[in-house]
Structure formats: structure tokens, C-alpha cells
Design an enzyme around this catalytic site. Structure first.
Site, PDB file in Angstrom:
ATOM      1  N   ARG A  61       0.743  -1.034   0.056  1.00  0.00           N
ATOM      2  CA  ARG A  61       0.102  -0.012  -0.166  1.00  0.00           C
ATOM      3  C   ARG A  61       0.957   1.157  -0.084  1.00  0.00           C
ATOM      4  NH1 ARG A  61      -5.136   1.421   3.925  1.00  0.00           N
ATOM      5  NH2 ARG A  61      -6.037  -0.058   2.146  1.00  0.00           N
TER       6      ARG A  61
ATOM      7  N   HIS B 286      -7.913   0.598  -5.991  1.00  0.00           N
ATOM      8  CA  HIS B 286      -7.888  -0.342  -4.951  1.00  0.00           C
ATOM      9  C   HIS B 286      -8.578  -1.563  -5.164  1.00  0.00           C
ATOM     10  CE1 HIS B 286      -7.705  -1.374  -0.649  1.00  0.00           C
ATOM     11  NE2 HIS B 286      -8.756  -0.583  -0.093  1.00  0.00           N
TER      12      HIS B 286
ATOM     13  N   GLN C 167     -10.110  -4.238  -2.357  1.00  0.00           N
ATOM     14  CA  GLN C 167     -11.458  -3.830  -1.806  1.00  0.00           C
ATOM     15  C   GLN C 167     -12.666  -3.922  -2.646  1.00  0.00           C
ATOM     16  OE1 GLN C 167     -12.106  -1.852   1.278  1.00  0.00           O
ATOM     17  NE2 GLN C 167     -14.185  -2.187   0.375  1.00  0.00           N
TER      18      GLN C 167
ATOM     19  N   ASP D  57     -17.143   7.073  -0.133  1.00  0.00           N
ATOM     20  CA  ASP D  57     -15.976   6.910   0.302  1.00  0.00           C
ATOM     21  C   ASP D  57     -15.614   8.302   1.021  1.00  0.00           C
ATOM     22  OD1 ASP D  57     -13.419   6.278   0.969  1.00  0.00           O
ATOM     23  OD2 ASP D  57     -12.724   6.581  -1.094  1.00  0.00           O
TER      24      ASP D  57
ATOM     25  N   CYS E 264     -16.139   1.602   1.560  1.00  0.00           N
ATOM     26  CA  CYS E 264     -15.096   0.767   1.864  1.00  0.00           C
ATOM     27  C   CYS E 264     -14.500   0.978   3.303  1.00  0.00           C
ATOM     28  CB  CYS E 264     -13.976   1.345   0.869  1.00  0.00           C
ATOM     29  SG  CYS E 264     -13.649   2.948   0.863  1.00  0.00           S
TER      30      CYS E 264
ATOM     31  N   ARG F 105     -13.132  -8.450   3.407  1.00  0.00           N
ATOM     32  CA  ARG F 105     -11.580  -8.004   2.872  1.00  0.00           C
ATOM     33  C   ARG F 105     -10.733  -9.464   3.367  1.00  0.00           C
ATOM     34  NH1 ARG F 105     -10.177  -3.163   2.434  1.00  0.00           N
ATOM     35  NH2 ARG F 105      -8.541  -4.247   1.321  1.00  0.00           N
TER      36      ARG F 105
HETATM   37  N1  NVA Z   1     -10.167   6.923  -1.015  1.00  0.00           N
HETATM   38  C1  NVA Z   1      -9.381   6.404   0.296  1.00  0.00           C
HETATM   39  C2  NVA Z   1      -9.740   5.076   0.665  1.00  0.00           C
HETATM   40  C3  NVA Z   1      -9.123   4.561   1.750  1.00  0.00           C
HETATM   41  C4  NVA Z   1      -9.491   3.141   2.049  1.00  0.00           C
HETATM   42  C5  NVA Z   1      -8.220   6.727   0.558  1.00  0.00           C
HETATM   43  O1  NVA Z   1      -7.351   6.554  -0.341  1.00  0.00           O
HETATM   44  O2  NVA Z   1      -7.727   7.261   1.620  1.00  0.00           O
HETATM   45  N1   CP Z   2     -11.203   0.015   3.117  1.00  0.00           N
HETATM   46  C1   CP Z   2      -9.838   0.015   3.612  1.00  0.00           C
HETATM   47  O1   CP Z   2      -8.767  -0.075   2.569  1.00  0.00           O
HETATM   48  O2   CP Z   2      -9.572   0.059   4.783  1.00  0.00           O
HETATM   49  P1   CP Z   2      -8.261   0.400   5.366  1.00  0.00           P
HETATM   50  O3   CP Z   2      -7.447   1.860   5.006  1.00  0.00           O
HETATM   51  O4   CP Z   2      -8.498   0.395   7.076  1.00  0.00           O
HETATM   52  O5   CP Z   2      -7.145  -0.737   5.145  1.00  0.00           O
END
Ligand code: NVA
Ligand code: CP
Length: 313
Positions: A100, A127, A130, A224, A265, A293
């Protein structure tokens, strides 16, 4: 296909196989406890995570392996070691790398230089893991035949919006993204890539600023956070103002189909992108999505390490 670097890499056959395996891990979490026996999976994250980290560590444990969590500043990468060298080193110790980070190109480079599968666990652009959890949830609620149904994303045109349109395209579904115009619309390249996939699957991709039209009759509304990890704080006030017409309210939910669901999510900000009455209300399936997940990441690791993902091309 060695890696899962982006949602668009998945073929429909890959998605069906992954969702079937995830369904098996739903009823029998420990049905493949020796799949990763005596093996390790590296998890490298330069952004925070609650679900994805927990899902991945528990998935690896359920497969009999050992997760090795590496925080952004743990590695020599931060001190100038190259991505290519890092990828080669991790390949010597682990059977897969779950990553990530910010730039999609960094994940692509890790994939190019690692000999083991590299799985994208969120970038600024995408993502994919997800979306598998989201689509197994959709399949549980509506069954495999989603023809005649509309699935609408509402909010920021970010990584989730891109992934939503792309996975909808792969699934042959009618998917919509209702976002502000301009700066917070989905990237044009992501939309045209989803449209290119849709042309081969019969999916319908719509991007609009008309949120009421977008949700009318929809089977699902997805949203989101409005401020994603890495978004510039200096833009917060401007961005929240631009997104305020896209809040998922009870009034908006009232325009959807009678059997509609609310999806997110997570993490969520009640009172910002969604009203508490919606996310904590009877149509919300957020806990089921979050649960999946683990089942879906378990399925990805199971098949990726066995070299069973085919890819779209
Ligand atoms: N759009 C959000 C998704 C978190 C799962 C981010 O990138 O922070
Ligand atoms: N939905 C998701 O990716 O959650 P986290 O950021 O907690 O991993």
C-alpha cells in the site's frame, strides 16, 4: 499473470474464481491451512490501514503462513535503496508482497522487479482488493445476475471511483460515478480504460454531476471519504464545499430501488460523506464488506502464489 497491480488487470474468469474461493473461505476459513505452510508474506505499507492490514495478516495466518509487516520507514527504501533492489531482496524471503503506497508507478516497479506476486493494497489511483470484497457482497445480496440493475458511486472521483467503474466494467454491470466536475472528477484515463473494458463485456459506464439522476432506481449506493490519505490539507475547505451536494443522505437513499443497499469501503466520516442514519441504517452492508476483506485477500493470496491468475489480456 504474476501480480495483481490494478483492478483492470483482472479478467472476468479471475474475478469469478476469486469470488468462488472467497465464498469457500467464508464458510470454511481454515480449509487450506497448508497453502502457505512454512512460507511468509511481506506486507509493506507507507499509508495507514485498519482493514487491509488485519485482513492480510489474518488471511496469511489462515493459510498457514507468517505475515511480515513492514512500515514505510522500516525499510532502507527511505534512505535511497532502489525499488528494484528492494523487490529482489523481498523476493528472496517471502512468497508474496502486499503493498500500500502513494504512487501506482512504485507498485508497478515492485511488480516488474519482484519474482514473487505483488498485490496492490491501495494506491492513489486504485484499490483492487477492496473491489473484490465489494463484489462478493453484491453477489451475496443480489445473486450473480445483475442485469437491469444500476450501481452508483457518489462522491470524490478518487481511487475508489476508478476501481468502482473498472470492476463494474469487468462484471458487465451498469455502473455510475456521480462526482463534482473538474478537479474532483475521476481521471479521464481511468474512465476511458473502464469504457474500453465495457465495450468488450456489455457494461454501461456513466460519469455525471447529476447526483439525483445517478441514484434514481439504483440497487446500490457506494461512497468513500472526501479527504483521502495524501490529499493536500490546504484544499480541505474547498474540497468539502465542492462535495457537499454529494453527501449520501436519507433523502438521497429514498430515490433508490426498494431493495437497494448502502456500501462504503470505510473508514467513514458520519456527517460528512454519509449521514449516520444511512450508514447505521437497515440498508447498510458495511460490516459484511469489511468482513469480506479477509476472505477475498485470502483467495487472492491462495491463487496468486499458485500462479492461477490469468489476467485480462
Ligand atoms: N480513498 C480512500 C480510500 C481508503 C480505503 C483513501 O485513499 O484514503
Ligand atoms: N477499506 C480499506 O482499505 O480500509 P483500511 O484503509 O483500513 O485498510
Amino acid at each position: 499473470m504474476k501480480d495483481l497491480l490494478r483492478t483492470a488487470d483482472l479478467s472476468r474468469d479471475d474475478v469469478d474464481m476469486l469470488l468462488d474461493t472467497a465464498a469457500r473461505f467464508t464458510t470454511h476459513p481454515l480449509h487450506a491451512t497448508d497453502a502457505l505452510a512454512h512460507q511468509s508474506v511481506a506486507i509493506y505499507m507507507t499509508k495507514p490501514s485498519t482493514r487491509t492490514r488485519l485482513a492480510t495478516e489474518t488471511a496469511v495466518a489462515h493459510l498457514g503462513g507468517t505475515p511480515v509487516f513492514l512500515r514505510g520507514d522500516d525499510l532502507q527504501l527511505g534512505r535511497g535503496e532502489t525499488i528494484a533492489d528492494t523487490a529482489r531482496i523481498i523476493s528472496g524471503y517471502a512468497s508474496a508482497l502486499v503493498v500500500r503506497t502513494f504512487k501506482q508507478s512504485d507498485v508497478d516497479q515492485l511488480g516488474a522487479h519482484a519474482s514473487i506476486p505483488v498485490i496492490n493494497a491501495l494506491t492513489d489511483d486504485d484499490h483492487p482488493t477492496q473491489l473484490l470484497a465489494d463484489w462478493i457482497t453484491i453477489r451475496e445480496v443480489f445473486g450473480a445476475d445483475v442485469s437491469g440493475r444500476k450501481f452508483t458511486y457518489v462522491g470524490d472521483g478518487n481511487n475508489m471511483a476508478h476501481a468502482w467503474l473498472t470492476m463494474g466494467a469487468i462484471m458487465g454491470a451498469h455502473v455510475v460515478a456521480a462526482t463534482p466536475a473538474g478537479k474532483w472528477a475521476p481521471d479521464a484515463a481511468a474512465v476511458s480504460a473502464a469504457q474500453a473494458i465495457a465495450a468488450t463485456t456489455g457494461a454501461t459506464i456513466e460519469v455525471t454531476n447529476d447526483v439525483e439522476a445517478a441514484v434514481r432506481g439504483a440497487s446500490a449506493i457506494y461512497t468513500d471519504v472526501w479527504m483521502s490519505m495524501g490529499d493536500p490539507e490546504a484544499e480541505r475547505t474547498e474540497k468539502l464545499a465542492a462535495l457537499s451536494p454529494f453527501a449520501v443522505t436519507e433523502k438521497l437513499m429514498a430515490l433508490t430501488a426498494a431493495d437497494s443497499i448502502f456500501m462504503h469501503c470505510l473508514p467513514a466520516h458520519r456527517g460528512e460523506e454519509v449521514e449516520a442514519a444511512v450508514i447505521d441504517g437497515p440498508k447498510s452492508v458495511i460490516w459484511r464488506e469489511a468482513y469480506h476483506r479477509r476472505t477475498t485477500i485470502q483467495a487472492i493470496l491462495y491463487h496468486a502464489v499458485r500462479g492461477e491468475l490469468k489476467g485480462r489480456l
